[in-house]
Design a protein around this motif. Structure first.
Motif, PDB file in Angstrom:
ATOM      1  N   LEU A  99      13.767  38.452  -8.161  1.00  0.00           N
ATOM      2  CA  LEU A  99      12.716  38.406  -9.380  1.00  0.00           C
ATOM      3  C   LEU A  99      11.533  38.493  -8.845  1.00  0.00           C
ATOM      4  CD1 LEU A  99      12.928  38.753 -12.311  1.00  0.00           C
ATOM      5  CD2 LEU A  99      12.689  36.199 -12.409  1.00  0.00           C
ATOM      6  N   VAL A 100      11.067  37.892  -8.004  1.00  0.00           N
ATOM      7  CA  VAL A 100       9.638  37.816  -7.467  1.00  0.00           C
ATOM      8  C   VAL A 100       9.269  39.182  -6.820  1.00  0.00           C
ATOM      9  CG1 VAL A 100       7.897  36.708  -5.774  1.00  0.00           C
ATOM     10  CG2 VAL A 100       9.559  35.257  -7.393  1.00  0.00           C
ATOM     11  N   GLY A 101      10.230  39.495  -5.848  1.00  0.00           N
ATOM     12  CA  GLY A 101       9.847  40.921  -5.274  1.00  0.00           C
ATOM     13  C   GLY A 101       9.527  42.077  -6.346  1.00  0.00           C
ATOM     14  N   ALA A 102      10.617  41.985  -7.130  1.00  0.00           N
ATOM     15  CA  ALA A 102      10.395  43.175  -8.120  1.00  0.00           C
ATOM     16  C   ALA A 102       9.309  42.935  -9.252  1.00  0.00           C
ATOM     17  CB  ALA A 102      11.852  43.086  -9.165  1.00  0.00           C
ATOM     18  N   LEU A 103       8.717  41.696  -9.449  1.00  0.00           N
ATOM     19  CA  LEU A 103       7.766  41.679 -10.257  1.00  0.00           C
ATOM     20  C   LEU A 103       6.490  41.896  -9.647  1.00  0.00           C
ATOM     21  CD1 LEU A 103       8.506  38.306 -12.201  1.00  0.00           C
ATOM     22  CD2 LEU A 103       8.697  40.509 -13.006  1.00  0.00           C
ATOM     23  N   LEU A 104       6.487  41.510  -8.345  1.00  0.00           N
ATOM     24  CA  LEU A 104       5.185  41.779  -7.306  1.00  0.00           C
ATOM     25  C   LEU A 104       4.911  43.338  -7.283  1.00  0.00           C
ATOM     26  CD1 LEU A 104       5.718  39.500  -4.175  1.00  0.00           C
ATOM     27  CD2 LEU A 104       3.752  39.359  -5.784  1.00  0.00           C
ATOM     28  N   VAL A 105       6.004  43.984  -7.431  1.00  0.00           N
ATOM     29  CA  VAL A 105       5.438  45.404  -7.064  1.00  0.00           C
ATOM     30  C   VAL A 105       5.541  46.382  -8.345  1.00  0.00           C
ATOM     31  CG1 VAL A 105       7.983  46.199  -6.922  1.00  0.00           C
ATOM     32  CG2 VAL A 105       6.283  47.466  -6.025  1.00  0.00           C
ATOM     33  N   LEU A 106       6.316  45.843  -9.606  1.00  0.00           N
ATOM     34  CA  LEU A 106       6.339  46.683 -10.724  1.00  0.00           C
ATOM     35  C   LEU A 106       4.984  46.381 -11.613  1.00  0.00           C
ATOM     36  CD1 LEU A 106      10.145  46.600 -11.915  1.00  0.00           C
ATOM     37  CD2 LEU A 106       8.627  48.492 -10.640  1.00  0.00           C
ATOM     38  N   LEU A 147       2.780  36.518 -12.952  1.00  0.00           N
ATOM     39  CA  LEU A 147       4.205  35.838 -12.227  1.00  0.00           C
ATOM     40  C   LEU A 147       4.211  34.350 -12.841  1.00  0.00           C
ATOM     41  CD1 LEU A 147       3.163  36.577  -8.552  1.00  0.00           C
ATOM     42  CD2 LEU A 147       4.983  37.542  -9.737  1.00  0.00           C
ATOM     43  N   TRP A 148       3.206  33.804 -13.129  1.00  0.00           N
ATOM     44  CA  TRP A 148       3.466  32.333 -13.839  1.00  0.00           C
ATOM     45  C   TRP A 148       4.176  32.405 -15.240  1.00  0.00           C
ATOM     46  CZ3 TRP A 148       1.595  30.006 -18.457  1.00  0.00           C
ATOM     47  CH2 TRP A 148       1.824  28.825 -18.386  1.00  0.00           C
ATOM     48  N   LEU A 149       3.749  33.669 -15.898  1.00  0.00           N
ATOM     49  CA  LEU A 149       4.394  33.826 -17.240  1.00  0.00           C
ATOM     50  C   LEU A 149       5.810  33.999 -17.162  1.00  0.00           C
ATOM     51  CD1 LEU A 149       1.808  35.762 -19.444  1.00  0.00           C
ATOM     52  CD2 LEU A 149       2.381  33.494 -19.669  1.00  0.00           C
ATOM     53  N   PHE A 150       6.228  34.989 -16.063  1.00  0.00           N
ATOM     54  CA  PHE A 150       7.541  35.368 -15.959  1.00  0.00           C
ATOM     55  C   PHE A 150       8.617  34.436 -15.422  1.00  0.00           C
ATOM     56  CE2 PHE A 150       6.145  40.102 -16.610  1.00  0.00           C
ATOM     57  CZ  PHE A 150       5.736  39.853 -17.875  1.00  0.00           C
ATOM     58  N   VAL A 151       7.848  34.009 -14.297  1.00  0.00           N
ATOM     59  CA  VAL A 151       8.735  33.138 -13.327  1.00  0.00           C
ATOM     60  C   VAL A 151       8.618  31.485 -13.855  1.00  0.00           C
ATOM     61  CG1 VAL A 151       9.249  32.411 -11.190  1.00  0.00           C
ATOM     62  CG2 VAL A 151       8.392  34.739 -11.617  1.00  0.00           C
ATOM     63  N   GLY A 152       7.507  31.171 -14.483  1.00  0.00           N
ATOM     64  CA  GLY A 152       7.219  29.899 -14.648  1.00  0.00           C
ATOM     65  C   GLY A 152       7.025  28.868 -13.773  1.00  0.00           C
ATOM     66  N   ARG A 153       7.214  27.664 -13.853  1.00  0.00           N
ATOM     67  CA  ARG A 153       6.820  26.695 -13.074  1.00  0.00           C
ATOM     68  C   ARG A 153       7.441  26.586 -11.520  1.00  0.00           C
ATOM     69  NH1 ARG A 153       7.178  21.264 -16.481  1.00  0.00           N
ATOM     70  NH2 ARG A 153       5.723  21.676 -17.974  1.00  0.00           N
TER      71      ARG A 153
END
Length: 333
Positions: A99-106, A147-153
């Motif tokens: 999730l973090v890898g995909a969010l970082l790039v997209l 990232l904070w909104l999509f992954v949270g704490r």
């Protein structure tokens, strides 16, 4: 004759050779991974310096001379894209690594090869070039928020501030500052202008070198998890299908001319994998797959760009649009 334009027009083939070489080293000589890993930081630093040098910071104000294009580019990339990305990533296994890898790039719009690809499709590459400084600054400011909104704490547990800030400073902050200083130098000195022109040759071969060292260094350690990484490929493909259509619709609603519309499609679709790769590499132990997830997007996107340079002018934004749901675009004068 070899030229910067020659390299840009054949960049996909050059990158394909680099990927094949990387696969050969990674699988055939896995012991070489340690050597390639030591090369990642210097290669990335040079690449990002050359990339940022193509961003016209000294012409920052010019991005706002076409307020309509700028507003659409910002709205698509920082309001529409996050909604699309959130929806697409819901189908991924909810593992922080993927999730973090995909969010970082997209979530980060491209600032480098979006320009030559727009040009190849007959888009207004000059307008994209003028918009890149704004896109770069805004994405660096908003990425932590998304990232904070999509992954949270969980982000607080994932991102260790020290290595993350160090990677940002060394691989983004320093090259960005040097590129800005170089542009100022080039505006005041013929020597600086010649230096900037020389560095203009660097992005394509350094992009190839980056793909080579990153894939060759990471492939041995992620080979057993290749099926896990492959789960993000459909998401990346779906993004490449959805965003050109959304960009075309926005361009029609905004009344952009043909060149601007094609440029808007590309700036809404291409992503900034090279700038966020250092951040993925700075993630803590347990997140070794994240850089591979980022690089996978690059490989998928390069294939997609080859397709889009043909589809966009031939069908999506033709010279004489007809029968499309969006309002008719103005013809270039």
């Amino acid at each position: 004759m070899l030229s910067k334009e020659w390299l840009q027009r054949r960049q996909v083939a050059i990158y394909a050779v680099a990927v094949l070489l990387a696969g050969g080293f990674g699988l055939g000589l896995p012991a070489s991974a340690a050597l390639f890993e030591r090369l990642i930081t210097p290669v990335l630093a040079v690449l990002l310096y050359a990339t940022f040098l193509e961003v016209p910071f000294v012409r920052f104000r010019r991005a706002f001379t076409n307020g309509r294009f700028m507003a659409l580019a910002l709205g698509l990339n920082f309001l529409v894209v996050p909604v699309v990305v959130y929806g697409l990533t819901r189908v991924l296994p909810q593992e922080p690594i993927l999730l973090v890898g995909a969010l970082l790039v997209l979530l980060t719009p491209c600032i480098d090869y979006v320009i030559p690809f727009s040009d190849l499709a007959g888009g207004d590459a000059e307008q994209v070039t003028a918009a890149t400084p704004v896109l770069l600054v805004v994405q660096l400011l908003l990425l932590p928020v998304y990232l904070w909104l999509f992954v949270g704490r969980r982000m607080a547990d994932i991102v260790e501030a020290g290595p993350f800030l160090e990677a940002f400073f060394v691989l983004i902050g320093v090259p960005l500052t040097l590129a800005w200083l170089t542009e100022l130098w080039a505006n005041r000195s013929e020597t600086g202008e010649r230096w900037q022109a020389t560095i203009g040759w660097v992005p394509v071969p350094m992009m190839a070198a980056t793909l080579l060292v990153v894939i060759a260094s990471q492939l041995p350690r992620v080979w057993d998890s290749i099926g896990q990484i492959a789960a993000v490929v459909p998401v990346y493909v779906a993004f490449l299908v959805v965003m050109p259509l959304v960009g075309r619709l926005a361009a029609g609603l905004g009344g952009l001319d043909v060149g601007e519309a094609r440029a808007l499609v590309f700036t809404a679709t291409t992503r900034n994998s090279l700038v966020v790769l250092p951040l993925a590499l700075a993630l803590p132990a347990g997140y070794e797959l994240a850089p591979a997830v980022v690089v996978t997007q690059t490989l998928v996107e390069l294939i997609g760009m080859v397709v889009l340079t043909r589809v966009v002018p031939a069908w999506l934004v033709p010279d004489a649009p007809a029968g499309l749901p969006a309002p008719t675009l103005r013809r270039d004068e």
